[in-house]
Design an enzyme around this catalytic site. Structure first.
Site, PDB file in Angstrom:
ATOM      1  N   SER A 112      -3.016  -7.769   2.769  1.00 63.50           N
ATOM      2  CA  SER A 112      -3.266  -7.623   4.204  1.00 63.50           C
ATOM      3  C   SER A 112      -3.655  -8.971   4.813  1.00 63.50           C
ATOM      4  O   SER A 112      -3.272  -9.288   5.944  1.00 63.50           O
ATOM      5  CB  SER A 112      -4.389  -6.615   4.442  1.00 63.50           C
ATOM      6  OG  SER A 112      -4.040  -5.368   3.930  1.00 63.50           O
ATOM      7  N   HIS A 140       0.840  -1.202   0.000  1.00 62.53           N
ATOM      8  CA  HIS A 140       0.000   0.000   0.000  1.00 62.53           C
ATOM      9  C   HIS A 140       0.883   1.264   0.000  1.00 62.53           C
ATOM     10  O   HIS A 140       0.621   2.193  -0.752  1.00 62.53           O
ATOM     11  CB  HIS A 140      -0.873   0.059   1.263  1.00 62.53           C
ATOM     12  CG  HIS A 140      -1.930  -0.995   1.357  1.00 62.53           C
ATOM     13  ND1 HIS A 140      -2.060  -1.833   2.433  1.00 62.53           N
ATOM     14  CD2 HIS A 140      -2.932  -1.336   0.513  1.00 62.53           C
ATOM     15  CE1 HIS A 140      -3.093  -2.637   2.256  1.00 62.53           C
ATOM     16  NE2 HIS A 140      -3.635  -2.369   1.103  1.00 62.53           N
ATOM     17  N   ARG A 153      -2.068  -6.241  -8.469  1.00 66.31           N
ATOM     18  CA  ARG A 153      -1.000  -7.176  -8.166  1.00 66.31           C
ATOM     19  C   ARG A 153      -0.852  -8.240  -9.242  1.00 66.31           C
ATOM     20  O   ARG A 153       0.222  -8.552  -9.686  1.00 66.31           O
ATOM     21  CB  ARG A 153      -1.239  -7.868  -6.830  1.00 66.31           C
ATOM     22  CG  ARG A 153      -0.832  -7.017  -5.668  1.00 66.31           C
ATOM     23  CD  ARG A 153      -1.471  -7.452  -4.416  1.00 66.31           C
ATOM     24  NE  ARG A 153      -2.898  -7.177  -4.469  1.00 66.31           N
ATOM     25  CZ  ARG A 153      -3.690  -7.170  -3.406  1.00 66.31           C
ATOM     26  NH1 ARG A 153      -3.197  -7.456  -2.240  1.00 66.31           N
ATOM     27  NH2 ARG A 153      -4.954  -6.893  -3.532  1.00 66.31           N
ATOM     28  N   LYS A 156     -18.677  -6.471   7.006  1.00 65.39           N
ATOM     29  CA  LYS A 156     -17.438  -7.206   7.303  1.00 65.39           C
ATOM     30  C   LYS A 156     -16.914  -6.848   8.683  1.00 65.39           C
ATOM     31  O   LYS A 156     -17.086  -5.718   9.148  1.00 65.39           O
ATOM     32  CB  LYS A 156     -16.356  -6.845   6.283  1.00 65.39           C
ATOM     33  CG  LYS A 156     -16.441  -7.648   5.007  1.00 65.39           C
ATOM     34  CD  LYS A 156     -15.152  -7.447   4.252  1.00 65.39           C
ATOM     35  CE  LYS A 156     -15.248  -8.009   2.840  1.00 65.39           C
ATOM     36  NZ  LYS A 156     -14.155  -7.496   2.005  1.00 65.39           N
TER      37      LYS A 156
HETATM   38  P1  ADP Z   1      -5.869  -6.115   0.383  1.00 64.90           P
HETATM   39  O1  ADP Z   1      -6.282  -6.861  -0.854  1.00 64.90           O
HETATM   40  O2  ADP Z   1      -4.422  -6.243   0.663  1.00 64.90           O
HETATM   41  O3  ADP Z   1      -6.772  -6.370   1.571  1.00 64.90           O
HETATM   42  P2  ADP Z   1      -7.010  -3.400   0.195  1.00 64.90           P
HETATM   43  O4  ADP Z   1      -8.438  -3.621  -0.001  1.00 64.90           O
HETATM   44  O5  ADP Z   1      -6.619  -2.733   1.451  1.00 64.90           O
HETATM   45  O6  ADP Z   1      -6.069  -4.626  -0.023  1.00 64.90           O
HETATM   46  O7  ADP Z   1      -6.404  -2.598  -1.040  1.00 64.90           O
HETATM   47  C1  ADP Z   1      -6.403  -1.241  -1.262  1.00 64.90           C
HETATM   48  C2  ADP Z   1      -5.722  -0.991  -2.596  1.00 64.90           C
HETATM   49  O8  ADP Z   1      -4.328  -1.309  -2.515  1.00 64.90           O
HETATM   50  C3  ADP Z   1      -6.281  -1.828  -3.742  1.00 64.90           C
HETATM   51  O9  ADP Z   1      -6.266  -1.036  -4.909  1.00 64.90           O
HETATM   52  C4  ADP Z   1      -5.283  -2.956  -3.836  1.00 64.90           C
HETATM   53  O10 ADP Z   1      -5.260  -3.515  -5.121  1.00 64.90           O
HETATM   54  C5  ADP Z   1      -3.993  -2.233  -3.524  1.00 64.90           C
HETATM   55  N1  ADP Z   1      -2.950  -3.123  -3.016  1.00 64.90           N
HETATM   56  C6  ADP Z   1      -2.979  -3.880  -1.903  1.00 64.90           C
HETATM   57  N2  ADP Z   1      -1.820  -4.569  -1.760  1.00 64.90           N
HETATM   58  C7  ADP Z   1      -1.042  -4.222  -2.832  1.00 64.90           C
HETATM   59  C8  ADP Z   1       0.263  -4.589  -3.278  1.00 64.90           C
HETATM   60  N3  ADP Z   1       0.991  -5.473  -2.593  1.00 64.90           N
HETATM   61  N4  ADP Z   1       0.727  -4.048  -4.427  1.00 64.90           N
HETATM   62  C9  ADP Z   1      -0.038  -3.175  -5.115  1.00 64.90           C
HETATM   63  N5  ADP Z   1      -1.263  -2.790  -4.761  1.00 64.90           N
HETATM   64  C10 ADP Z   1      -1.770  -3.293  -3.630  1.00 64.90           C
END
Ligand code: ADP
Length: 162
Positions: free
Chosen positions: A128, A17, A90, A41
């Site tokens: 996460s 992130h 990703r 959730k």
């Molecule tokens: P997660 O899938 O890790 O629970 P979130 O819902 O918090 O993620 O994701 C918020 C944003 O950050 C989304 O656009 C997600 O694709 C992006 N994101 C999460 N982890 C990564 C990563 N390792 N590399 C690139 N983008 C990421």
């Protein structure tokens, strides 16, 4: 002023992130990382904790704001006068879901563009969920989360297990 929104659950924030937030902040005047609250959730970290963790690890990004919101990101963007959503991609597996979300958000708020930013290859496996699972079983999360928060995360996960 060009404002971009980076929405997510950030449960908890990871190095993946932070990488997306740092890179986005170089492209826009202001970036808002917004913790979206999904009432259906049950997250591991409360909204306040998630906001606090993001703030701790993004102190070095001057044009970044951290916020939380219960509701549709399309409405949030309108409220903030932002016309861009940035989503990290990703792998192909992220794409189908994000593609659907982008189309729906465009219907809800035609002014809003979704931009996809390709992950840093060092973090392409990182989520996460993975961090929570590793921490829960006492594994080493140091390489996945920023230094400033690793101890807070470990303590929280230990407490959760008790
Ligand atoms: P997660 O899938 O890790 O629970 P979130 O819902 O918090 O993620 O994701 C918020 C944003 O950050 C989304 O656009 C997600 O694709 C992006 N994101 C999460 N982890 C990564 C990563 N390792 N590399 C690139 N983008 C990421």
């Amino acid at each position: 002023m060009k404002i971009a929104i980076c929405p997510g659950s950030f449960d908890p924030v990871t190095k993946g992130h932070v990488d997306i937030l740092e890179r986005s902040s170089k492209l826009f005047d202001k970036v808002i990382a917004v913790v979206l609250v999904n009432p259906t959730k049950t997250p591991t970290f409360t909204t306040e904790e998630r906001v606090d963790l993001i703030k701790r690890v993004t102190k070095h990004i001057p044009n970044l704001e951290v916020d939380s919101y219960t509701g549709l990101v399309a409405d949030y963007a309108q409220m903030k006068n932002a016309h861009t959503l940035i989503k990290g991609l990703r792998a192909v597996t992220d794409f189908e879901y994000e593609f659907q979300q982008a189309l729906i958000n465009k219907k809800l708020n035609p002014e809003l563009e979704t931009l996809f930013m390709v992950t840093n290859q060092d973090y392409m496996y990182l989520s996460s969920t993975l961090v929570r699972q590793i921490a829960e079983f006492g594994g080493d999360i140091d390489m996945f989360v920023p230094e400033e928060i690793k101890d807070i995360l470990k303590e929280k996960m230990i407490k959760e297990k008790k």
